[in-house]
Design an enzyme around this catalytic site. Structure first.
Site, PDB file in Angstrom:
ATOM      1  N   ASP A 246       0.808  -1.223   0.000  1.00 38.76           N
ATOM      2  CA  ASP A 246       0.000   0.000   0.000  1.00 38.76           C
ATOM      3  C   ASP A 246       0.838   1.269   0.000  1.00 38.76           C
ATOM      4  OD1 ASP A 246      -2.361  -1.478  -0.001  1.00 38.76           O
ATOM      5  OD2 ASP A 246      -2.458  -1.558   2.180  1.00 38.76           O
ATOM      6  N   GLU A 247       2.031   1.222  -0.588  1.00 32.15           N
ATOM      7  CA  GLU A 247       2.904   2.388  -0.636  1.00 32.15           C
ATOM      8  C   GLU A 247       3.195   2.826  -2.072  1.00 32.15           C
ATOM      9  OE1 GLU A 247       4.021   4.177   1.878  1.00 32.15           O
ATOM     10  OE2 GLU A 247       3.174   2.926   3.461  1.00 32.15           O
TER      11      GLU A 247
END
Length: 302
Positions: A246-247
């Protein structure tokens, strides 16, 4: 491992089409004369510029990005000559990189899903109505729940079970199905973490939808956690997938206002609406070559 497939059907096409139009994406260090070089090449080939958008983070040698859409009769036959000219004018003279693509050929996408079907069905519905210029090659799920609904859209469905800590067998099957058949992958609430090896081996961009502005409420039960915190906004983030969970570079985000009176179910329902809208915009922009990645950021010519 057992893999089941629904009866195959030809992928649904995209209505309308882009005719003889192409997209040109240019990026690199800013310098005087880049726009003139692009328009000069297109003018020599008799192309008509439909749209031209550009961005520079610093006009004195900063990063430069440009998206041009142009029309040209006999485009397919002219593409090799265009590429030769752009190699000379953009690559050799300015040290830029570029991509040139015939917009009449839709990008091929595979959609991954689990039990939640709201994002998946929204994409398939928009695709069937000609609102997404893609060719949906297949839907892959770790559960069989959505098979019948996918089958109703005439899209090939593959059930690939994925359980436990060792996902190597499932990911090997995913790669077998995807290799050479897709130009990008969309995770439509696919509730499995992809390994770094898979992300590297798949060789195409992967787009994910997350149930909040990132980073926030990571893990199971996000809307229950949001209710406990008394949030006043719920939202969604569409981003490219990288090895860092999720980056990845963010493509699109949106929010909707909520109140203390909303239940966790209300938040989930309203959040699902935002997820659908954000993911569909991200897929559309990627399919139309409107998103340019630069490090961990994106430039979106929306």
């Amino acid at each position: 491992m057992t893999v089941t497939q629904s009866a195959p059907a030809a992928p649904v096409g995209v209505s309308g089409g882009a005719g003889h139009q192409a997209s040109l994406i240019v990026q690199g260090a800013d310098a005087t004369g880049i726009v003139a070089a692009v328009t000069s090449v297109l003018g020599r080939h008799g192309a008509n510029i439909v749209s031209l958008d550009q961005y520079s983070d610093n006009p004195r040698g900063g990063a430069f990005f440009q998206r041009t859409v142009f029309g040209l009769d006999g485009l397919q036959a002219e593409l090799p000559a265009l590429r030769a000219d752009f190699d000379e004018e953009l690559v050799r003279k300015f040290g830029l990189t570029y991509t040139l693509r015939d917009l009449s050929v839709p990008k091929r996408v595979a959609i991954f899903a689990s039990k939640s079907d709201h994002c998946l069905l929204d994409l398939l519905w928009r695709h069937r109505r000609g609102q997404l210029p893609v060719s949906v090659s297949m839907v892959i799920s770790n559960h069989p729940d959505v098979a019948e609904e996918v089958r109703n859209f005439g899209i090939p469905f593959f059930h690939v079970p994925c359980q436990g800590a060792d996902k190597s067998a499932a990911e090997a099957e995913h790669l077998r199905l995807l290799k050479g058949n897709v130009d990008f992958v969309v995770l439509a609430r696919y509730m499995q973490i992809l390994s770094g090896g898979f992300i590297e081996d798949v060789g195409v961009p992967v787009i994910n939808i997350h149930h909040s502005f990132l980073p926030a409420f990571i893990g199971a039960g996000p809307y229950a956690k949001a209710k406990e915190r008394g949030v006043k906004l719920v939202g969604a983030t569409a981003h490219y997938v990288t090895e860092d969970l999720d980056e990845g570079p963010i493509i699109e985000q949106d929010v909707v206002r909520v109140s203390h009176a909303d239940t966790a179910a209300d938040l989930s329902r309203r959040g699902a609406d935002v997820e659908r809208a954000v993911l569909s915009r991200a897929v559309l922009w990627h399919a139309e070559d409107r998103v340019v990645r630069s490090g961990n950021q994106t430039i979106v010519f929306a």
